[in-house]
Design an enzyme around this catalytic site. Structure first.
Site, short mmCIF file in Angstrom:
data_model
loop_
_atom_site.label_atom_id
_atom_site.label_comp_id
_atom_site.label_asym_id
_atom_site.label_seq_id
_atom_site.Cartn_x
_atom_site.Cartn_y
_atom_site.Cartn_z
N GLU A 60 0.51 -1.52 0.09
CA GLU A 60 0.19 0.21 0.29
C GLU A 60 0.95 1.14 -0.06
O GLU A 60 1.83 1.20 0.29
CB GLU A 60 -1.22 0.17 0.85
N CYS B 57 -5.50 -2.58 2.94
CA CYS B 57 -5.09 -2.92 4.52
C CYS B 57 -6.70 -2.61 5.38
O CYS B 57 -6.78 -3.88 5.38
CB CYS B 57 -4.56 -1.77 4.28
N LYS C 295 -10.39 2.60 -1.12
CA LYS C 295 -10.25 2.24 0.54
C LYS C 295 -11.66 2.87 0.70
O LYS C 295 -11.68 4.45 0.69
CB LYS C 295 -9.36 2.68 0.80
#
Length: 281
Positions: free
Chosen positions: A43, A152, A116
């Protein structure tokens, strides 16, 4: 038989974006030389993990997907090597900022952008200062397989993995930047981090690829332990807490599909009972 070879990269990063891109590119080439068709860097590999502090000057590093150095470099590399590279980057879209991923196909084209969905906020991981919650919804892309990606903090949510599977994903990818907890030096989440994703593999009968960074950045230690698990949840490739490098694995997607059908997890779902899952607490 339908095989796919996947790779995860693990390495440390500095504030020098050109150096970081060069280091990632070298490992991408190594992965491709080992037969990888999809290569996953960690990431936000463009630089240090800047979300440990709130600094308004860092917003200047965000760029639109078509102008971001990391994305442009990976496009060229994907086109040259004929591989797919899910590329994490700090995205600017008008007045909005996102923690995003560009899915780059083997022709170097951007198939789309995933933003995200789950944004953490806590000591050392103050992402809500920088990123809006993603507005793309979950994404699955065509490639050598149906590729599903979370970023993540997304990886901690079983809903992420299940949603991607219901959209047809055949392999799940999670680029990550995770390590020590500044507020509690006794807390080591490395094993929890891995167990969460291994659980996704088992309960969805799907291979999972996880790429993390290593090294110490301003006192924050990133613990690596990148891994690839098969559809049984067995670790088939991994790196330790400090080493930089490439891991690869090959999966027979036809076999995985048979195993998934035999377990019956999707056959036996009861969506009519799950309404509570989409209600506010």
């Amino acid at each position: 038989m339908t095989d796919i070879t996947v790779a995860a990269l693990q390495l440390g990063f500095t504030a020098d974006i050109d150096r970081n891109i060069a280091n990632v590119s070298a490992l991408v080439r190594e992965a491709a030389a080992r037969g990888a068709q999809v290569v996953l860097p960690p990431e936000l590999f463009e630089g240090e993990y800047f979300c440990r502090v709130e600094d308004e000057g860092l917003f200047a590093n965000a760029k639109p997907v078509g102008e971001h150095k990391a994305v442009l470099a990976m496009q060229a590399l994907a086109r040259e090597l004929k591989i797919a590279i899910p590329t994490s980057f700090f995205e600017l879209d008008g007045q909005h900022h996102y923690n995003s991923l560009a899915m780059i196909d083997p022709d170097g084209r951007i198939q789309g952008v995933y933003r995200k969905s789950h944004i953490p906020d806590g000591p050392g991981y103050e992402e809500k200062f920088y990123f809006r919650p993603g507005n793309t919804g979950f994404k699955v892309w065509d490639g050598p397989a149906k590729l599903g990606v979370g970023i993540c903090w997304d990886q901690w949510y079983p809903e992420t993995a299940r949603a991607l599977m219901l959209m047809g994903a055949q392999v799940l990818f999670f680029p990550t930047a995770i390590g020590s907890e500044p507020h509690d030096t006794s807390l080591d989440t490395a094993r929890l981090w891995r167990r969460a994703m291994v659980g996704h593999a088992v309960s969805n009968v799907v291979p999972v690829v996880a790429a993390n960074r290593v090294g110490v950045e301003h006192g924050q230690t990133f613990y690596g332990t990148s891994f690839i698990t098969d559809e049984r949840g067995d670790i088939v490739a991994e790196l330790d807490r400090e080493e930089e490098g490439v891991i690869t694995a090959t999966f027979d997607l036809d076999r995985v599909k048979r195993h998934r059908a035999a377990f019956g997890f999707f056959r036996d779902r009861r969506p009519e009972l799950y309404g509570r899952l989409v209600q506010d607490i």
